[in-house]
Design an enzyme around this catalytic site. Structure first.
Site, PDB file in Angstrom:
ATOM      1  N   TYR A 176       0.921  -1.232   0.061  1.00 48.68           N
ATOM      2  CA  TYR A 176      -0.110  -0.028  -0.004  1.00 48.68           C
ATOM      3  C   TYR A 176       0.781   1.303  -0.086  1.00 48.68           C
ATOM      4  O   TYR A 176       1.843   1.331   0.908  1.00 48.68           O
ATOM      5  CB  TYR A 176      -0.912   0.090   1.287  1.00 48.68           C
ATOM      6  CG  TYR A 176      -1.848   1.116   1.237  1.00 48.68           C
ATOM      7  CD1 TYR A 176      -2.996   1.521   0.338  1.00 48.68           C
ATOM      8  CD2 TYR A 176      -1.773   2.196   2.281  1.00 48.68           C
ATOM      9  CE1 TYR A 176      -3.671   2.219   0.561  1.00 48.68           C
ATOM     10  CE2 TYR A 176      -2.592   3.197   2.383  1.00 48.68           C
ATOM     11  CZ  TYR A 176      -3.514   3.423   1.282  1.00 48.68           C
ATOM     12  OH  TYR A 176      -4.438   4.431   1.412  1.00 48.68           O
ATOM     13  N   ASP A 188       9.518   2.830  -0.111  1.00 49.48           N
ATOM     14  CA  ASP A 188       8.319   3.416   0.823  1.00 49.48           C
ATOM     15  C   ASP A 188       8.469   3.250   2.234  1.00 49.48           C
ATOM     16  O   ASP A 188       8.199   2.156   2.490  1.00 49.48           O
ATOM     17  CB  ASP A 188       6.798   3.155   0.245  1.00 49.48           C
ATOM     18  CG  ASP A 188       5.789   3.793   0.909  1.00 49.48           C
ATOM     19  OD1 ASP A 188       6.005   4.655   2.040  1.00 49.48           O
ATOM     20  OD2 ASP A 188       4.516   3.630   0.375  1.00 49.48           O
ATOM     21  N   LYS A 193       3.528   9.465   8.673  1.00 44.88           N
ATOM     22  CA  LYS A 193       3.324   8.942   9.962  1.00 44.88           C
ATOM     23  C   LYS A 193       3.820   9.589  11.059  1.00 44.88           C
ATOM     24  O   LYS A 193       4.074  10.610  11.620  1.00 44.88           O
ATOM     25  CB  LYS A 193       3.149   7.401   9.873  1.00 44.88           C
ATOM     26  CG  LYS A 193       1.999   6.825   8.913  1.00 44.88           C
ATOM     27  CD  LYS A 193       1.635   5.280   9.019  1.00 44.88           C
ATOM     28  CE  LYS A 193       0.525   5.061   8.150  1.00 44.88           C
ATOM     29  NZ  LYS A 193       0.621   4.268   7.043  1.00 44.88           N
TER      30      LYS A 193
HETATM   31  C1  LIG Z   1       0.254   4.760   5.543  1.00 49.09           C
HETATM   32  C2  LIG Z   1       0.852   4.532   4.415  1.00 49.09           C
HETATM   33  C3  LIG Z   1       0.707   5.405   3.394  1.00 49.09           C
HETATM   34  C4  LIG Z   1      -0.266   6.382   2.877  1.00 49.09           C
HETATM   35  O1  LIG Z   1      -0.021   7.489   3.858  1.00 49.09           O
HETATM   36  P1  LIG Z   1      -1.215   8.419   4.172  1.00 49.09           P
HETATM   37  O2  LIG Z   1      -0.627   9.546   5.086  1.00 49.09           O
HETATM   38  O3  LIG Z   1      -2.225   7.696   4.878  1.00 49.09           O
HETATM   39  O4  LIG Z   1      -1.484   8.896   2.787  1.00 49.09           O
HETATM   40  C5  LIG Z   1       1.805   5.184   2.139  1.00 49.09           C
HETATM   41  N1  LIG Z   1       2.555   4.053   2.156  1.00 49.09           N
HETATM   42  C6  LIG Z   1       2.649   3.105   3.345  1.00 49.09           C
HETATM   43  C7  LIG Z   1       3.598   2.208   3.410  1.00 49.09           C
HETATM   44  C8  LIG Z   1       1.939   3.505   4.336  1.00 49.09           C
HETATM   45  O5  LIG Z   1       1.696   2.769   5.604  1.00 49.09           O
END
Ligand SMILES: *Cc1c(COP(=O)(O)O)cnc(C)c1O
Length: 457
Positions: free
Chosen positions: A161, A256, A289
């Site tokens: 994700y 990511d 986050k």
């Molecule tokens: C939470 C998350 C996102 C998206 O971040 P948002 O601030 O919710 O848009 C992208 N990549 C990873 C790995 C995530 O856990």
């Protein structure tokens, strides 16, 4: 005429949800919060402190959602709150450059600078652009990769994700996995066709996709360690293989670290693999986050020559009214300053205590399960062996999770409301909080054992 303002704040979860359903699609502002995969009425939270959250009815829970990551030091950590208050008192935002943004970037770059085994300096990123959400960070990363390479295609992994931008929703984890849907309506076939989805941890699939399309691929995007289909670590050396494969074909690697950044280690998953002697060179790295300390803030870091392609220096456009908001950067900086070595030493210890106790409770009830780990993060799979990819992660007794989740909730423990989400412990989870989780695990394991598989159709 229909009137909406009641002048009364809801005092029960049921009332809150009822009113929410009338004004908001599904009653929530992010889908997993709606409890669709576990059933029942979502809990509306009113406050949080340390390892606990309290709902509108006044019920206290040990919290293992942790704001989906940012609550690394627990809720309402005094130093983080004080930094936020002080920043608020100076004004909520200016839409102009401010010094807090510089200081936060310096803190991040400092953490992402390590000394390699040969004594040479190793840098995870060289520059950082701040944005407001993880979605924006990854969206900008892929635009930048396409701008830098002049190529259209993107490779991503099933079950990973990266937020909800159009190119990144195919076979995604998190809410897409929770709701059991392949992707999203509203994305044109032309856009979807530019993202090639392959199985995670699969060297052959990677080789094949580059053999077929290598000269048209702009980038591989990967969660540095997958944690949105439950946690599924990369095989040792897999991230390095991704970097090497991308680079051999003139493509980029986007790591990511929105979830793993500043959690897996002080320097994220990159730092962990550096320390374990399997270093890899990502060209771009995304953060979110934890970096905002609980406020909307995220970042895109990477090689200076690539970051400098962003406006105003280069031709790749990105901007944001709220980017680098002074309250958010002050809060994020306080979080990073507060997360010293003792935090990174404590997190895996407390996570293992919780996971071991849970695992014993499930074993005592004869429930087939495995605990999977990425650094100090874990999740439970209702299957015998740890999955290596999305297909395996989905091949589990998903039906056991709803009853397990609700038994935990009834006994005062708030879990992520999906079997496909990682559990978030914090430095504030002390012995008392752990005891409460493990006490709840006993009836929850019984509920999981008693759960009935849906009748085969
Ligand atoms: C939470 C998350 C996102 C998206 O971040 P948002 O601030 O919710 O848009 C992208 N990549 C990873 C790995 C995530 O856990």
């Amino acid at each position: 005429m229909t009137r909406f303002i009641s002048g009364r704040t809801p005092t029960t979860n049921a009332e809150a949800f009822d009113r929410a359903l009338r004004v908001t699609p599904g009653g929530v502002n992010s889908p997993v919060r709606a409890f669709r995969s576990v059933g029942g009425t979502p809990v509306f939270l009113a406050s949080g402190r340390g390892p606990y959250v309290v709902d509108v009815e006044g019920t206290e829970y040990v919290d293992l959602v942790g704001q989906w990551g940012p609550a690394l030091l627990g809720h309402a950590h005094p130093e983080v709150i004080a930094a936020a208050h002080a920043a608020v008192d100076r004004g909520l935002g200016f839409g102009a450059a401010s010094t807090g943004e510089v200081e936060l970037a310096e803190l991040v770059l400092d953490r992402l600078t390590l000394t390699g085994p040969d004594g040479a300096e190793r840098r995870g990123i060289e520059k950082l652009r701040l944005v407001s959400t993880g979605t924006e960070a990854t969206m900008t990363a892929i635009r930048l990769a396409r701008g830098a390479t002049g190529r259209p295609l993107l490779v991503k992994f099933a079950g990973h994700y990266h937020g909800h931008s159009d190119s990144l929703l195919s076979e995604a984890g998190s809410g897409i996995a929770t709701l059991g849907i392949p992707g999203s309506a509203g994305i044109t076939p032309e856009t979807a066709a530019q993202t090639i989805v392959i199985p995670y941890n699969d060297e052959d699939a990677l080789a094949e996709v580059f053999a077929a399309h290598g000269d048209r691929i702009a980038a591989i995007i990967t969660e540095a360690a997958a944690a949105n289909m439950g946690v599924v670590p990369p095989k040792p050396g897999f991230n390095r293989l991704l970097a090497d494969t991308a680079h051999a074909h003139g493509a980029l690697l986007i790591a990511d670290e929105v979830m793993t950044g500043f959690r897996a280690s002080a320097a994220g998953w990159w730092g962990l693999e550096e320390r374990e002697g399997v270093p890899y060179d990502a060209d771009l790295t995304t953060f979110g986050k934890i970096i905002g300390g609980g406020l909307p803030l995220a970042g895109l870091g990477g090689r200076a020559d690539i970051l400098d392609l962003l406006a105003p220096l280069g031709p790749v456009y990105q901007a944001g009214t709220l980017s680098g908001n002074p309250v958010a950067v002050a809060t994020g900086a306080a979080m990073l300053r507060g997360a010293g070595p003792e935090v990174y030493e404590y997190l895996p210890r407390v996570a293992h205590e919780i996971a071991d106790g849970l695992s014993s409770a499930l074993s005592a009830e004869g429930v087939a399960h495995t605990v999977a780990w990425t650094g100090s993060q874990f999740s439970i799979f209702f299957r015998d062996t740890a999955p290596q990819n999305y297909a395996e992660a989905q091949d589990q007794d998903v039906f056991r999770f709803g009853p397990f989740f609700h038994a935990m909730l009834d006994h005062g423990v708030s879990l992520p409301p999906s079997v496909y989400e990682a559990w978030f412990v914090s430095a504030a989870h002390d012995a008392t909080a752990v005891e409460r989780v493990l006490a709840a695990a006993v009836p929850a394991a019984k509920a999981a054992a008693a759960a009935k598989a849906p009748a085969a159709s």
